[in-house]
Design a protein around this motif. Structure first.
Motif, PDB file in Angstrom:
ATOM      1  N   LEU A  95       0.827  -1.209   0.000  1.00 47.91           N
ATOM      2  CA  LEU A  95       0.000   0.000   0.000  1.00 47.91           C
ATOM      3  C   LEU A  95       0.857   1.252   0.000  1.00 47.91           C
ATOM      4  CD1 LEU A  95      -2.902  -0.782   2.490  1.00 47.91           C
ATOM      5  CD2 LEU A  95      -3.018  -0.585   0.016  1.00 47.91           C
ATOM      6  N   LEU A  96       1.988   1.197   0.683  1.00 53.97           N
ATOM      7  CA  LEU A  96       2.853   2.364   0.776  1.00 53.97           C
ATOM      8  C   LEU A  96       3.452   2.748  -0.570  1.00 53.97           C
ATOM      9  CD1 LEU A  96       4.681   1.432   4.099  1.00 53.97           C
ATOM     10  CD2 LEU A  96       2.734   2.972   3.802  1.00 53.97           C
ATOM     11  N   SER A  97       3.519   1.809  -1.491  1.00 58.72           N
ATOM     12  CA  SER A  97       4.123   2.083  -2.790  1.00 58.72           C
ATOM     13  C   SER A  97       3.125   2.640  -3.809  1.00 58.72           C
ATOM     14  CB  SER A  97       4.752   0.799  -3.350  1.00 58.72           C
ATOM     15  OG  SER A  97       3.735  -0.149  -3.654  1.00 58.72           O
TER      16      SER A  97
ATOM     17  N   LYS B  85      -4.238  -7.073   1.648  1.00 54.09           N
ATOM     18  CA  LYS B  85      -3.253  -6.832   2.713  1.00 54.09           C
ATOM     19  C   LYS B  85      -3.502  -7.757   3.895  1.00 54.09           C
ATOM     20  CE  LYS B  85      -5.440  -3.162   5.363  1.00 54.09           C
ATOM     21  NZ  LYS B  85      -5.915  -4.046   6.385  1.00 54.09           N
ATOM     22  N   ASP B  86      -2.449  -7.978   4.621  1.00 52.06           N
ATOM     23  CA  ASP B  86      -2.507  -8.840   5.795  1.00 52.06           C
ATOM     24  C   ASP B  86      -2.435  -7.965   7.037  1.00 52.06           C
ATOM     25  OD1 ASP B  86      -2.531 -11.123   7.328  1.00 52.06           O
ATOM     26  OD2 ASP B  86      -0.390 -11.506   7.126  1.00 52.06           O
ATOM     27  N   GLY B  87      -3.394  -8.065   7.925  1.00 52.96           N
ATOM     28  CA  GLY B  87      -3.376  -7.300   9.166  1.00 52.96           C
ATOM     29  C   GLY B  87      -4.402  -6.183   9.173  1.00 52.96           C
TER      30      GLY B  87
ATOM     31  N   VAL C  14      -3.837   2.850   6.376  1.00 48.49           N
ATOM     32  CA  VAL C  14      -4.519   2.799   5.084  1.00 48.49           C
ATOM     33  C   VAL C  14      -5.053   4.180   4.716  1.00 48.49           C
ATOM     34  CG1 VAL C  14      -6.585   1.887   3.945  1.00 48.49           C
ATOM     35  CG2 VAL C  14      -5.101   0.357   5.217  1.00 48.49           C
ATOM     36  N   ILE C  15      -5.657   4.848   5.665  1.00 47.88           N
ATOM     37  CA  ILE C  15      -6.203   6.187   5.427  1.00 47.88           C
ATOM     38  C   ILE C  15      -5.081   7.146   5.024  1.00 47.88           C
ATOM     39  CG2 ILE C  15      -7.322   8.166   6.535  1.00 47.88           C
ATOM     40  CD1 ILE C  15      -8.842   6.007   8.288  1.00 47.88           C
ATOM     41  N   ARG C  16      -3.984   7.102   5.753  1.00 47.11           N
ATOM     42  CA  ARG C  16      -2.864   8.001   5.448  1.00 47.11           C
ATOM     43  C   ARG C  16      -2.228   7.689   4.110  1.00 47.11           C
ATOM     44  NH1 ARG C  16      -0.413   7.043  11.011  1.00 47.11           N
ATOM     45  NH2 ARG C  16      -1.882   8.145  12.328  1.00 47.11           N
ATOM     46  N   THR C  17      -2.040   6.402   3.795  1.00 44.60           N
ATOM     47  CA  THR C  17      -1.366   6.068   2.539  1.00 44.60           C
ATOM     48  C   THR C  17      -2.219   6.433   1.334  1.00 44.60           C
ATOM     49  OG1 THR C  17      -2.127   3.760   2.625  1.00 44.60           O
ATOM     50  CG2 THR C  17       0.080   4.239   3.495  1.00 44.60           C
TER      51      THR C  17
ATOM     52  N   LEU D 110      -2.291  10.624  -3.278  1.00 45.13           N
ATOM     53  CA  LEU D 110      -2.937  11.629  -4.128  1.00 45.13           C
ATOM     54  C   LEU D 110      -1.973  12.788  -4.386  1.00 45.13           C
ATOM     55  CD1 LEU D 110      -6.400  11.793  -2.308  1.00 45.13           C
ATOM     56  CD2 LEU D 110      -5.986  10.864  -4.603  1.00 45.13           C
ATOM     57  N   PRO D 111      -2.058  13.415  -5.560  1.00 39.21           N
ATOM     58  CA  PRO D 111      -1.227  14.604  -5.803  1.00 39.21           C
ATOM     59  C   PRO D 111      -1.561  15.697  -4.778  1.00 39.21           C
ATOM     60  CG  PRO D 111      -2.290  13.857  -7.831  1.00 39.21           C
ATOM     61  CD  PRO D 111      -2.877  13.053  -6.714  1.00 39.21           C
ATOM     62  N   ALA D 112      -0.567  16.489  -4.404  1.00 43.61           N
ATOM     63  CA  ALA D 112      -0.739  17.531  -3.377  1.00 43.61           C
ATOM     64  C   ALA D 112      -1.853  18.502  -3.727  1.00 43.61           C
ATOM     65  CB  ALA D 112       0.576  18.272  -3.167  1.00 43.61           C
ATOM     66  N   GLU D 113      -2.063  18.759  -5.008  1.00 47.45           N
ATOM     67  CA  GLU D 113      -3.074  19.744  -5.420  1.00 47.45           C
ATOM     68  C   GLU D 113      -4.476  19.146  -5.570  1.00 47.45           C
ATOM     69  OE1 GLU D 113      -1.351  17.845  -9.057  1.00 47.45           O
ATOM     70  OE2 GLU D 113      -0.468  18.730  -7.264  1.00 47.45           O
ATOM     71  N   HIS D 114      -4.627  17.850  -5.381  1.00 44.79           N
ATOM     72  CA  HIS D 114      -5.935  17.201  -5.551  1.00 44.79           C
ATOM     73  C   HIS D 114      -6.893  17.672  -4.448  1.00 44.79           C
ATOM     74  CE1 HIS D 114      -8.976  14.112  -6.212  1.00 44.79           C
ATOM     75  NE2 HIS D 114      -8.361  13.842  -7.367  1.00 44.79           N
ATOM     76  N   GLY D 115      -8.117  17.987  -4.830  1.00 48.42           N
ATOM     77  CA  GLY D 115      -9.115  18.468  -3.880  1.00 48.42           C
ATOM     78  C   GLY D 115      -9.395  17.491  -2.754  1.00 48.42           C
ATOM     79  N   LEU D 116      -9.397  16.203  -3.052  1.00 48.59           N
ATOM     80  CA  LEU D 116      -9.658  15.206  -2.025  1.00 48.59           C
ATOM     81  C   LEU D 116      -8.531  15.188  -0.989  1.00 48.59           C
ATOM     82  CD1 LEU D 116     -11.366  12.957  -0.834  1.00 48.59           C
ATOM     83  CD2 LEU D 116     -10.329  11.373  -2.471  1.00 48.59           C
ATOM     84  N   ARG D 117      -7.301  15.330  -1.448  1.00 50.21           N
ATOM     85  CA  ARG D 117      -6.182  15.370  -0.490  1.00 50.21           C
ATOM     86  C   ARG D 117      -6.305  16.600   0.414  1.00 50.21           C
ATOM     87  NH1 ARG D 117       0.179  14.139  -1.378  1.00 50.21           N
ATOM     88  NH2 ARG D 117       0.845  14.732   0.705  1.00 50.21           N
ATOM     89  N   ARG D 118      -6.638  17.740  -0.169  1.00 50.18           N
ATOM     90  CA  ARG D 118      -6.821  18.950   0.638  1.00 50.18           C
ATOM     91  C   ARG D 118      -7.961  18.756   1.639  1.00 50.18           C
ATOM     92  NH1 ARG D 118      -5.986  21.597  -4.465  1.00 50.18           N
ATOM     93  NH2 ARG D 118      -8.214  22.042  -4.551  1.00 50.18           N
ATOM     94  N   SER D 119      -9.026  18.062   1.208  1.00 47.08           N
ATOM     95  CA  SER D 119     -10.156  17.788   2.094  1.00 47.08           C
ATOM     96  C   SER D 119      -9.722  16.937   3.286  1.00 47.08           C
ATOM     97  CB  SER D 119     -11.255  17.071   1.307  1.00 47.08           C
ATOM     98  OG  SER D 119     -12.249  16.560   2.150  1.00 47.08           O
ATOM     99  N   PHE D 120      -8.889  15.918   3.036  1.00 52.06           N
ATOM    100  CA  PHE D 120      -8.398  15.068   4.124  1.00 52.06           C
ATOM    101  C   PHE D 120      -7.459  15.836   5.056  1.00 52.06           C
ATOM    102  CE2 PHE D 120      -9.170  11.229   1.281  1.00 52.06           C
ATOM    103  CZ  PHE D 120     -10.309  10.860   1.972  1.00 52.06           C
TER     104      PHE D 120
END
Length: 157
Positions: A80-82, A105-107, A113-116, A121-131
């Protein structure tokens, strides 16, 4: 339904639990078992020779030994991190890839998961800004917010 994504031994165990009231009727178990198989396993079942299996135990042993090689091994968290959103990729495509990996994924790492997902997402993506403004606190919230943004993305196309 056996779809190749769980251990075949686990599938047999679930099947036995569902059929517990008929556990003494071997012929019935053998006749009903194929109805719990998906396409790949059904091809294996159809390839069995006539009268090649003498009992339900023998059937489930053959099933387990043949299909254990087909079951997926859970992926570690670093898969997931990749993941990250590719240039020109839609949110729908990225989230579909992400959830496919998430399901493998295992575990239990929901907070990671939420953070990854956010970091992918690209820094300028609206969803990333929302999070960033209001972080999701559960995978359910994450999925709901992604679906909301996917609908907006679809409306804009």
């Amino acid at each position: 339904m056996y779809n190749g994504q769980i251990n075949p031994i686990e599938h047999v165990s679930h099947f036995n639990q569902r059929m517990v009231v008929h556990s003494k009727n071997e012929a019935l178990l053998c006749k009903v078992f194929p109805f719990s198989l998906g396409p790949m396993a059904m091809r294996w079942f159809d390839s069995l020779g006539v009268s090649s299996i003498d009992s339900f135990k023998e059937l489930t042993q053959a099933f387990g030994s043949r299909l254990i090689t087909c079951s997926r091994v859970p992926r570690p968290l670093n898969f997931l991190l990749s993941l990250s959103m590719r240039e020109g990729e839609t949110l729908k495509t990225y989230s579909d890839r992400y959830w496919e990996m998430f399901n493998e994924k295992d575990g239990d790492f929901d907070n990671i998961v939420i953070r990854t997902f956010k970091v992918g997402l690209p820094a300028e993506h609206g969803l990333r800004r929302s999070f960033t403004r209001k972080p999701a606190t559960s995978v359910r919230q994450l999925m709901n917010r992604i679906n909301k943004y996917k609908r907006v993305e679809n409306d804009q196309q």
